[in-house]
Design a protein around this motif. Structure first.
Motif, mmCIF file in Angstrom:
data_model
loop_
_atom_site.group_PDB
_atom_site.id
_atom_site.type_symbol
_atom_site.label_atom_id
_atom_site.label_comp_id
_atom_site.label_asym_id
_atom_site.label_seq_id
_atom_site.Cartn_x
_atom_site.Cartn_y
_atom_site.Cartn_z
ATOM 1 N N UNK A 180 75.941 6.254 57.675
ATOM 2 C CA UNK A 180 74.496 6.093 57.809
ATOM 3 C C UNK A 180 73.853 5.734 56.470
ATOM 4 N N UNK A 181 72.766 4.976 56.550
ATOM 5 C CA UNK A 181 72.001 4.663 55.355
ATOM 6 C C UNK A 181 71.394 5.939 54.773
ATOM 7 N N UNK A 182 71.278 6.039 53.463
ATOM 8 C CA UNK A 182 70.612 7.204 52.877
ATOM 9 C C UNK A 182 69.110 7.176 53.133
ATOM 10 N N UNK A 183 68.510 8.356 53.192
ATOM 11 C CA UNK A 183 67.066 8.461 53.416
ATOM 12 C C UNK A 183 66.293 7.704 52.345
ATOM 13 N N UNK A 184 66.788 7.736 51.128
ATOM 14 C CA UNK A 184 66.099 7.061 50.031
ATOM 15 C C UNK A 184 65.934 5.566 50.303
ATOM 16 N N UNK A 185 66.901 4.971 50.996
ATOM 17 C CA UNK A 185 66.807 3.547 51.330
ATOM 18 C C UNK A 185 65.668 3.300 52.316
ATOM 19 N N UNK A 186 65.531 4.180 53.314
ATOM 20 C CA UNK A 186 64.428 4.061 54.287
ATOM 21 C C UNK A 186 63.088 4.146 53.562
ATOM 22 N N UNK A 187 62.952 5.140 52.688
ATOM 23 C CA UNK A 187 61.689 5.326 51.978
ATOM 24 C C UNK A 187 61.362 4.126 51.088
ATOM 25 N N UNK A 188 62.381 3.594 50.419
ATOM 26 C CA UNK A 188 62.155 2.479 49.498
ATOM 27 C C UNK A 188 61.781 1.200 50.251
ATOM 28 N N UNK A 189 62.491 0.891 51.320
ATOM 29 C CA UNK A 189 62.257 -0.354 52.054
ATOM 30 C C UNK A 189 60.947 -0.293 52.832
ATOM 31 N N UNK A 190 60.696 0.818 53.507
ATOM 32 C CA UNK A 190 59.545 0.901 54.404
ATOM 33 C C UNK A 190 58.252 1.262 53.681
ATOM 34 N N UNK A 191 58.348 2.086 52.628
ATOM 35 C CA UNK A 191 57.161 2.511 51.873
ATOM 36 C C UNK A 191 56.084 3.088 52.802
ATOM 37 N N UNK A 192 56.536 3.955 53.711
ATOM 38 C CA UNK A 192 55.640 4.622 54.662
ATOM 39 C C UNK A 192 56.067 6.081 54.779
ATOM 40 N N UNK A 193 55.146 6.961 55.150
ATOM 41 C CA UNK A 193 55.520 8.370 55.281
ATOM 42 C C UNK A 193 56.456 8.626 56.461
ATOM 43 N N UNK A 194 57.475 9.428 56.228
ATOM 44 C CA UNK A 194 58.367 9.887 57.288
ATOM 45 C C UNK A 194 57.861 11.261 57.728
ATOM 46 N N UNK A 195 57.375 11.364 58.973
ATOM 47 C CA UNK A 195 56.812 12.645 59.417
ATOM 48 C C UNK A 195 57.788 13.455 60.252
ATOM 49 N N UNK A 196 58.965 12.894 60.520
ATOM 50 C CA UNK A 196 59.946 13.650 61.290
ATOM 51 C C UNK A 196 61.323 13.042 61.185
ATOM 52 N N UNK A 197 62.321 13.920 61.154
ATOM 53 C CA UNK A 197 63.711 13.493 61.193
ATOM 54 C C UNK A 197 64.402 14.317 62.268
ATOM 55 N N UNK A 198 64.847 13.650 63.320
ATOM 56 C CA UNK A 198 65.371 14.330 64.488
ATOM 57 C C UNK A 198 66.893 14.286 64.470
ATOM 58 N N UNK A 199 67.469 15.450 64.445
ATOM 59 C CA UNK A 199 68.923 15.562 64.427
ATOM 60 C C UNK A 199 69.503 15.142 65.769
ATOM 61 N N UNK A 200 70.608 14.396 65.725
ATOM 62 C CA UNK A 200 71.311 14.060 66.957
ATOM 63 C C UNK A 200 71.883 15.339 67.544
ATOM 64 N N UNK A 201 71.498 15.679 68.770
ATOM 65 C CA UNK A 201 71.892 16.973 69.316
ATOM 66 C C UNK A 201 72.024 16.917 70.831
ATOM 67 N N UNK A 202 72.749 17.889 71.361
ATOM 68 C CA UNK A 202 72.934 17.978 72.809
ATOM 69 C C UNK A 202 71.642 18.367 73.501
ATOM 70 N N UNK A 203 70.729 19.078 72.807
ATOM 71 C CA UNK A 203 69.468 19.490 73.441
ATOM 72 C C UNK A 203 68.594 18.286 73.752
ATOM 73 N N UNK A 204 68.582 17.289 72.855
ATOM 74 C CA UNK A 204 67.823 16.064 73.113
ATOM 75 C C UNK A 204 68.445 15.294 74.272
#
Length: 254
Positions: A180-204
């Motif tokens: 997976x891409x590192x979070x820092x790459x998402x922040x750098x490319x998008x330059x927008x606030x990340x308000x949630x990070x949802x873990x891949x899970x059986x509950x979802x």
């Protein structure tokens, strides 16, 4: 007046519809009156994710053709009494839809709800533009892979060109894979606030398949409650913080 938020993505398969459903329930649990509009006319899965498919009597086609009122078409959620679904019509070609239909719907719902959340189709075809037409805010869902990041960045540009500047990110299906891409790459490319990070899970996955409530003790419940509180402008109020959340905070603050 309701806040009108479109939930969108650059590509399919990122979990946009499930996030729309869970966010709607999280806001309803915060005592807000919420209506979810299924504008993904090609797939029409929001009713399934909520577990409401058997409760649908009328859909948007019935409203547009005068067979039912907008109020009659709204379906109340099983678990959150202040959450309603406006289901997509089942037999229509998106190319035949008048582009003003969403404006009329939202104008009729504006004073009755605190939030109108629109589940947009993925991609940038006509259905996407119909879905974003009346939104003032956008939540862009993406995953930690290069194609999702590229497509999400393209969608953000289109949103801004359509005067939607209040844009936030939700990163979905997060796991421990080194691919997976590192979070820092998402922040750098998008330059927008990340308000949630949802873990891949059986509950979802269980919610998506059966439309049932997520366990309040789960990481997923904590994350969606925190996302709802951020949208409402509140501090995170949950005293419990999951191990996954602590890891994410370390990533953000490192």
């Amino acid at each position: 007046m309701a806040r009108v938020i479109v939930v969108t993505s650059g590509k399919g398969g990122v979990g946009k519809t499930t996030i729309t459903a869970l966010l709607g329930r999280a806001l309803a649990h915060e005592k807000k009156k919420v209506v979810l509009i299924d504008a993904d006319l090609g797939l029409k899965n929001l009713d399934v994710v909520l577990g409401l498919e058997s409760r649908i009597v009328y859909d948007l086609e019935d409203v547009i053709k005068g067979r039912a009122t907008l109020r009659q078409a709204l379906v109340q959620d099983k678990y959150a009494p202040t959450l309603y679904l406006l289901p997509a019509w089942m037999r229509i070609n998106v190319l035949d839809i008048n582009e003003n239909y969403m404006s009329a719907i939202i104008n009729n719902l504006q004073n009755e709800f605190d939030f109108i959340i629109i589940d947009s189709p993925a991609g940038i075809e006509k259905g996407f533009f119909n879905a974003i037409r009346n939104a003032k805010e956008a939540l862009v869902v993406l995953t930690l892979d290069k194609t999702s990041l590229r497509d999400a960045d393209k969608v953000v540009g289109i949103l801004k060109n359509n005067d939607i500047n209040d844009i936030k990110l939700i990163v979905n299906k997060v796991n421990k894979s080194n691919a997976m891409l590192p979070i820092e790459t998402i922040e750098r490319v998008m330059d927008l606030p990340i308000i949630g990070m949802i873990k891949e899970s059986s509950s979802v996955q269980h919610e998506q398949n059966y439309g049932t409530l997520i366990d309040k003790k789960s990481d997923t419940y904590v994350e969606f409650t925190n996302i709802a509180n951020k949208i409402l402008g509140k501090e995170e109020r949950l005293k419990k913080q999951s191990k996954f959340s602590r890891i994410i905070n370390v990533l953000f603050n490192s």
